[in-house]
Design a protein around this motif. Structure first.
Motif, PDB file in Angstrom:
ATOM      1  N   VAL A  24     131.982   8.563  38.767  1.00 41.59           N
ATOM      2  CA  VAL A  24     131.941   7.121  38.536  1.00 41.59           C
ATOM      3  C   VAL A  24     131.040   6.441  39.565  1.00 41.59           C
ATOM      4  CG1 VAL A  24     133.335   5.016  38.611  1.00 41.59           C
ATOM      5  CG2 VAL A  24     134.152   7.012  37.360  1.00 41.59           C
ATOM      6  N   ILE A  25     131.124   6.853  40.813  1.00 37.11           N
ATOM      7  CA  ILE A  25     130.259   6.285  41.852  1.00 37.11           C
ATOM      8  C   ILE A  25     128.800   6.628  41.573  1.00 37.11           C
ATOM      9  CG2 ILE A  25     129.660   6.441  44.306  1.00 37.11           C
ATOM     10  CD1 ILE A  25     132.654   6.743  44.874  1.00 37.11           C
ATOM     11  N   ILE A  27     127.358   7.243  38.642  1.00 35.42           N
ATOM     12  CA  ILE A  27     126.903   6.441  37.502  1.00 35.42           C
ATOM     13  C   ILE A  27     126.658   5.000  37.929  1.00 35.42           C
ATOM     14  CG2 ILE A  27     127.624   5.491  35.278  1.00 35.42           C
ATOM     15  CD1 ILE A  27     129.010   8.203  34.759  1.00 35.42           C
ATOM     16  N   PHE A  28     127.533   4.452  38.735  1.00 35.77           N
ATOM     17  CA  PHE A  28     127.362   3.086  39.229  1.00 35.77           C
ATOM     18  C   PHE A  28     126.076   2.956  40.032  1.00 35.77           C
ATOM     19  CE2 PHE A  28     128.470  -1.060  40.565  1.00 35.77           C
ATOM     20  CZ  PHE A  28     128.118  -1.145  41.903  1.00 35.77           C
ATOM     21  N   LEU A  29     125.796   3.902  40.910  1.00 32.83           N
ATOM     22  CA  LEU A  29     124.585   3.844  41.712  1.00 32.83           C
ATOM     23  C   LEU A  29     123.337   4.010  40.859  1.00 32.83           C
ATOM     24  CD1 LEU A  29     125.647   5.822  44.902  1.00 32.83           C
ATOM     25  CD2 LEU A  29     125.286   3.363  44.655  1.00 32.83           C
ATOM     26  N   LEU A  31     122.946   3.066  37.752  1.00 31.41           N
ATOM     27  CA  LEU A  31     122.739   1.870  36.948  1.00 31.41           C
ATOM     28  C   LEU A  31     122.289   0.669  37.769  1.00 31.41           C
ATOM     29  CD1 LEU A  31     125.747   2.080  34.464  1.00 31.41           C
ATOM     30  CD2 LEU A  31     123.346   2.602  34.022  1.00 31.41           C
ATOM     31  N   THR A  32     122.664   0.619  39.022  1.00 27.68           N
ATOM     32  CA  THR A  32     122.340  -0.553  39.830  1.00 27.68           C
ATOM     33  C   THR A  32     121.110  -0.368  40.706  1.00 27.68           C
ATOM     34  OG1 THR A  32     123.831   0.207  41.583  1.00 27.68           O
ATOM     35  CG2 THR A  32     124.736  -1.317  39.914  1.00 27.68           C
TER      36      THR A  32
END
Length: 141
Positions: A24-25, A27-29, A31-32
């Motif tokens: 999850v971390i 994927i978050f990184l 995308l941002t």
């Protein structure tokens, strides 16, 4: 009374929740994150290493100077707008299957080249190519 010693249990480490959190971390990184490719590029156009020049039977050579003036088949164009260039294509008797060769100065404004392309599109000239020089020739100048 049961005084027998119990067998000692080995503690287990469950890695599945840990892997889930890491994914999850990640994927978050992903995308941002912003990518700044264009600020790092230093462009020097038009230089290209290409094969031998092709000779087109029906060609219309359009030259664009560094200050945005045009010539079509060696004839200067009086205006700098799309209509003047379209009229110059008509005066040069460019056929629908003619190839437009844009010979633009490396420091010519991008809008000047786009104006040539728009005028060619209006006259139905769909075959457009760009004249470049080899990097060996560019180094000699």
């Amino acid at each position: 009374m049961n005084f027998r010693p119990r067998p000692k249990e080995e503690p287990e480490i469950n890695l599945i929740p840990f892997i889930d959190v890491l994914l999850v971390i990640l994927i978050f990184l992903m995308l941002t994150t912003t990518y700044s490719k264009f600020t790092e590029l230093q462009l020097k156009l038009p230089v290209a290493d290409s094969d031998a020049q092709r000779d087109y039977p029906k060609e219309v050579i359009v030259a664009v100077t560094s200050d945005g003036r045009y010539t079509v088949k060696g004839t200067p164009v009086t205006g700098r707008n799309v209509d003047a260039l379209a009229q110059a294509f008509a005066d040069a008797q460019a056929a629908k299957d003619s190839v437009v060769i844009i010979t633009a100065d490396a420091t010519a404004p991008h809008q000047s080249v786009i104006t040539v392309m728009e005028a060619a599109r209006r006259k139905g000239l769909n075959h457009i190519t760009f004249a470049t020089q080899n990097s060996a020739q560019a180094g000699n100048r």
